[in-house]
Design an enzyme around this catalytic site. Structure first.
Site, PDB file in Angstrom:
ATOM      1  N   HIS A 265       0.949  -0.747   0.672  1.00  0.00           N
ATOM      2  CA  HIS A 265      -0.003  -0.293  -0.048  1.00  0.00           C
ATOM      3  C   HIS A 265       1.029   1.439  -0.027  1.00  0.00           C
ATOM      4  O   HIS A 265       1.749   0.836   0.694  1.00  0.00           O
ATOM      5  CB  HIS A 265      -0.918   0.007   1.736  1.00  0.00           C
ATOM      6  CG  HIS A 265      -2.549   0.870   0.716  1.00  0.00           C
ATOM      7  ND1 HIS A 265      -1.499   2.364   1.079  1.00  0.00           N
ATOM      8  CD2 HIS A 265      -3.470   0.609   1.146  1.00  0.00           C
ATOM      9  CE1 HIS A 265      -2.834   2.723   0.851  1.00  0.00           C
ATOM     10  NE2 HIS A 265      -3.993   2.244   1.159  1.00  0.00           N
TER      11      HIS A 265
ATOM     12  N   HIS B 232      10.943  12.989   9.594  1.00  0.00           N
ATOM     13  CA  HIS B 232      11.480  12.659  11.038  1.00  0.00           C
ATOM     14  C   HIS B 232      12.075  11.898  10.032  1.00  0.00           C
ATOM     15  O   HIS B 232      11.560  10.741   8.763  1.00  0.00           O
ATOM     16  CB  HIS B 232      10.409  12.387  11.572  1.00  0.00           C
ATOM     17  CG  HIS B 232      10.480  11.723  12.809  1.00  0.00           C
ATOM     18  ND1 HIS B 232      10.364  10.754  13.320  1.00  0.00           N
ATOM     19  CD2 HIS B 232      10.082  12.552  13.856  1.00  0.00           C
ATOM     20  CE1 HIS B 232      11.495  10.575  14.144  1.00  0.00           C
ATOM     21  NE2 HIS B 232      10.619  11.673  14.794  1.00  0.00           N
TER      22      HIS B 232
ATOM     23  N   THR C  48      12.533   8.337  11.298  1.00  0.00           N
ATOM     24  CA  THR C  48      11.809   7.222  11.821  1.00  0.00           C
ATOM     25  C   THR C  48      10.738   7.810  11.209  1.00  0.00           C
ATOM     26  O   THR C  48      10.587   6.153  10.620  1.00  0.00           O
ATOM     27  CB  THR C  48      12.447   6.052  12.654  1.00  0.00           C
ATOM     28  OG1 THR C  48      11.170   7.377  13.943  1.00  0.00           O
ATOM     29  CG2 THR C  48      13.638   6.226  12.481  1.00  0.00           C
ATOM     30  N   ALA C  49       9.825   8.417  11.595  1.00  0.00           N
ATOM     31  CA  ALA C  49       8.471   8.433  11.634  1.00  0.00           C
ATOM     32  C   ALA C  49       7.957   8.798   9.891  1.00  0.00           C
ATOM     33  O   ALA C  49       6.921   8.652   9.308  1.00  0.00           O
ATOM     34  CB  ALA C  49       7.535   8.937  12.596  1.00  0.00           C
ATOM     35  N   GLY C  50       9.013   9.390   9.622  1.00  0.00           N
ATOM     36  CA  GLY C  50       7.910  10.074   7.786  1.00  0.00           C
ATOM     37  C   GLY C  50       7.866  11.285   7.897  1.00  0.00           C
ATOM     38  O   GLY C  50       7.525  12.589   8.354  1.00  0.00           O
TER      39      GLY C  50
END
Length: 296
Positions: free
Chosen positions: A82, A168, A170-172
């Site tokens: 996805h 971010h 790691t969190a994008g």
């Protein structure tokens, strides 16, 4: 509850139950919020969480779950079918009872600002909350996915609505918005040829001249060795599910392929299923009052 808002955040994790449970626990810990559904998908590597409550409680639950996802999901290691741009990919608010769309827009913008300021995650606004017209549609924001946005977020045209123009670590990034009820609907094909699914998706997708309110793409489900047409119906009253289903069947037949099943991800309004039942059963004079559960 005098006012009810629904929130359906999508998180980029569908394979680690312990991570999903930790994220969901942040939702259920907020007073005034009711968890309705948790739908993980391993092939998409994604989980859809649905909850309702009073506006401020729902906003708090959305923030807490986003914070937990940023702690537990590393987008540098994420793979899945996805499209996605972040650990918390998208957070939509949907008006349910005694709440206007304008109030949901305000919720979305306040949450977006809070996520950017407190978590250091860049936030984009979409649908009714969009400040930039070209960002109303989620696929336009997700163009290039996590990897592509990571390279282009510094370009002025791709700067976020809130936060610095950098991902971010790691969190994008995250998308927040307000919209009407959306039905996530997948149709499975009797082929492993993903190009057929992509061709069919192009035939029904609004952006390619297909059905209004229909967003679709073709993907490959590895564990089932199967191509799938994955669909978001953003207005099921404007374009009903059965019309899209019949068109997918007809398009598939052109390639000598059958539809072997379909699935609804998360919750759906009863009326969407009644519309399909009315179409296929050719019901005459049938109404909701004839449904037993509606009278209990």
């Amino acid at each position: 509850m005098s006012k009810l808002v629904e929130c359906v955040p999508n998180f980029s994790e569908g394979r680690r139950p312990e991570v999903i449970e930790a994220i969901v626990a942040e939702v259920t810990a907020v007073p005034g919020v009711k968890l309705l559904d948790v739908k993980p998908d391993a092939s998409h590597n994604r989980v859809v969480v649905t909850f309702v409550g009073e506006p401020q409680a729902v906003k708090e639950a959305a923030f807490r779950s986003c914070r937990k996802a940023s702690e537990l999901i590393n987008m540098e290691e994420h793979t899945g079918e996805h499209p996605r741009i972040g650990a918390t990919d998208v957070i939509p608010f949907i008006p349910v009872k005694n709440v206007s769309m304008e109030e949901c827009v305000e919720l979305a913008r306040l949450l977006g600002e809070e996520i950017a300021e407190k978590l250091g995650i860049p936030v984009y606004l979409y649908e009714e909350a969009a400040k930039i017209p070209t960002r109303r549609a989620l696929p336009d924001i997700r163009k290039g996915q996590y990897e592509g946005l990571k390279q282009e977020i510094s370009k002025p045209e791709r700067h976020p609505d809130y936060g610095a123009p950098q991902m971010h670590p790691t969190a994008g990034a995250t998308v927040v918005g307000a919209r009407q009820f959306l039905i996530a609907y997948n149709i499975n094909l009797s082929t492993s040829d993903v190009q057929i699914a992509k061709n069919i998706a192009g035939a029904i997708r609004e952006a390619k001249g297909g059905y209004k309110y229909c967003r679709a793409m073709g993907i490959f489900i590895e564990e089932r060795n199967m191509a799938q047409v994955t669909i978001n119906m953003v207005n099921y009253t404007g374009t009903p599910l059965h019309r899209v289903f019949e068109t997918v069947k007809a398009e598939a037949a052109r390639y000598g392929v059958n539809v072997i099943g379909s699935e609804i991800v998360g919750l759906t309004p009863l009326q969407a299923l009644l519309d399909a039942a009315d179409y296929y059963l050719r019901l005459e004079g049938f109404g909701r009052k004839q449904i037993m559960e509606e009278n209990i």
